[in-house]
Scaffold this active site. Structure first.
Site, PDB file in Angstrom:
ATOM      1  N   CYS A  94       0.802  -1.221   0.000  1.00  0.00           N
ATOM      2  CA  CYS A  94       0.000   0.000   0.000  1.00  0.00           C
ATOM      3  C   CYS A  94       0.836   1.272   0.000  1.00  0.00           C
ATOM      4  CB  CYS A  94      -0.939   0.000   1.203  1.00  0.00           C
ATOM      5  SG  CYS A  94      -2.244  -1.253   1.089  1.00  0.00           S
ATOM      6  N   ASN A 117      -9.642  -0.309  -1.317  1.00  0.00           N
ATOM      7  CA  ASN A 117      -8.196  -0.154  -1.169  1.00  0.00           C
ATOM      8  C   ASN A 117      -7.552  -0.837  -2.375  1.00  0.00           C
ATOM      9  OD1 ASN A 117      -5.486  -0.375  -0.580  1.00  0.00           O
ATOM     10  ND2 ASN A 117      -5.777  -0.980   1.559  1.00  0.00           N
ATOM     11  N   HIS A 132      -3.356   7.603   2.007  1.00  0.00           N
ATOM     12  CA  HIS A 132      -3.784   6.330   1.435  1.00  0.00           C
ATOM     13  C   HIS A 132      -4.793   5.684   2.379  1.00  0.00           C
ATOM     14  CE1 HIS A 132      -3.749   2.295  -0.272  1.00  0.00           C
ATOM     15  NE2 HIS A 132      -3.651   1.870   0.966  1.00  0.00           N
ATOM     16  N   PHE A 166     -10.378  -4.871  -0.766  1.00  0.00           N
ATOM     17  CA  PHE A 166      -9.417  -4.561  -1.826  1.00  0.00           C
ATOM     18  C   PHE A 166     -10.042  -4.549  -3.224  1.00  0.00           C
ATOM     19  CE2 PHE A 166      -6.612  -6.041   1.597  1.00  0.00           C
ATOM     20  CZ  PHE A 166      -5.739  -4.973   1.639  1.00  0.00           C
TER      21      PHE A 166
END
Length: 393
Positions: free
Chosen positions: A166, A340, A307, A217
């Site tokens: 990430c 994500n 993020h 995700f």
């Protein structure tokens, strides 16, 4: 010398001479759009699992992630061609890499193409390429296939960053900044591309973290064009990248743990991750804010492009720094719309940051936010941070 950028009310925003700037952004996604409301039934159908407890757990996770939509490479066609991907214990790394290598290259080409179009200059002006992915493994690497697919000049200088997770997008931005500032006149294309197929597995009570991944995700690609001393006739600088730092936390390497196995990549994420980030965020951000002479009481003077690893991380960061709720709007919007998407997600956050800045300008609102932080957290545990100026405010 400095490049000038007209800001709100006709004021002049200057990109300091020699400092790297983000000149354009681009993104791309696979064709499959997944609505979170329908994910649970589809996932359990595709993996031939009828465990009611696991199904209820995934349903709860899908609500807590705040994700509403995501894009994924996985499709009915792939499952029909490779049914073994849904079978527990079957060696499938070869099949996964075949799918992933092709998919991430195609998405990276499309995101880079969109970025170059937004930039507005010829592709032949690109001098360097930084490519980031945690979803492929091959030799030569994806940087070669991306350069070939785009038609970059053979003398384009390349850097490849694999398995940064990430934090990869901000790590790549840090590297691109260094290249741009140390090679006057250079133009650096940064591309990131990720797919979850590399770790796609059927649900199992022995791997509870897999369900978190299923709920959180997404896939996609992002791209940025970076260079110093922008030519304002042909370029529109978006952010100035002032100072970049990286830090790893000793003895936390097992908190985010990924292993390549015969069944693909297996991830384990420690429950303590949000707490660890919360415990160290003030000191890390203080190093960057100190460059401006800001103290820890002035967090709300900054913009925050973080993020969105998950809602727990954003919530803890907001609480620890006592941020106004709107300070993390761009990060929360990116999480809601795309999930994500690992290294790509910071591109989506920055796009939303620009959109919100333009809205503030249009409404003639006053406020802080010229300076801010671009942050990401990844394996290590590694903190990546860049002190930046928003040239669109």
């Amino acid at each position: 010398m400095g490049s000038e950028h007209v800001g709100q009310g006709g004021s002049i925003m200057k990109a300091n001479g020699g400092r790297a700037t983000i000149l354009a952004l681009g993104k791309a996604f696979p064709h499959q759009l997944v609505m979170q409301d329908f994910l649970v039934d589809g996932y359990f159908r595709d993996t031939n699992c009828d465990d009611p407890e696991l199904k209820q757990k995934l349903a709860r996770l899908c609500k807590t992630t705040t994700v509403k939509t995501r894009y994924v490479v996985m499709s009915d066609e792939i499952l029909e061609k490779y049914p073994e991907l849904t079978t527990e214990g079957t060696p499938t790394i070869k099949q996964r890499l075949h799918i992933c290598n092709e998919a991430v290259t195609q998405m990276a080409i499309e995101a880079s193409g969109a970025c170059i179009k937004n930039w507005g200059r010829p592709i032949s002006d690109i001098t360097h390429l930084v490519y980031v992915s945690s979803s492929e493994a091959r030799l030569p690497g994806g940087d070669i296939y991306l350069a070939k697919g785009l038609g970059l000049r053979p003398e384009t200088q390349r850097v490849l960053l694999y398995f940064s997770g990430c934090s990869g997008g901000v790590a790549g931005l840090r590297v691109a900044k260094d290249i741009a500032e140390n090679n006057p006149g250079s133009r650096v294309l940064l591309a990131t591309s990720e797919t979850t197929i590399i770790g796609y597995k059927p649900p199992s009570a022995h791997r509870p973290y897999d369900l978190v991944g299923v709920a959180l995700f997404g896939d996609g690609a992002g791209a940025m064009l970076i260079g110093s001393d922008p030519d304002l006739i042909s370029e529109k600088p978006l952010f100035e990248l002032h100072t970049a730092i990286q830090e790893f936390l000793p003895d936390t390497e097992k908190t985010i743990d990924g292993r390549v196995t015969e069944e693909g990549i297996s991830f384990k994420l420690g429950r303590e991750l949000p707490q660890i980030i919360e415990d160290h965020i003030e000191g890390f951000c203080g190093r960057l804010m100190g460059v401006l002479g800001y103290d820890n009481k002035e967090y709300n003077k900054m913009f925050w492009a973080v993020h969105p690893g998950g809602p727990a991380i954003l919530n803890r960061l907001e609480k620890r720094l006592d941020l106004f709720p709107e300070k993390l709007n761009a990060s929360r919007r990116a999480l809601t719309d795309y999930g994500n998407a690992s290294s790509n997600t910071i591109v989506y956050v920055l796009e939303y940051m620009i959109e919100e800045s333009k809205k503030i300008k249009k409404e003639q609102q006053e406020g802080d936010g010229e300076w801010g932080l671009i942050l990401a957290f990844g394996p290590g545990i590694t903190f990546e941070g860049i002190l930046a100026r928003n040239l669109a405010v």
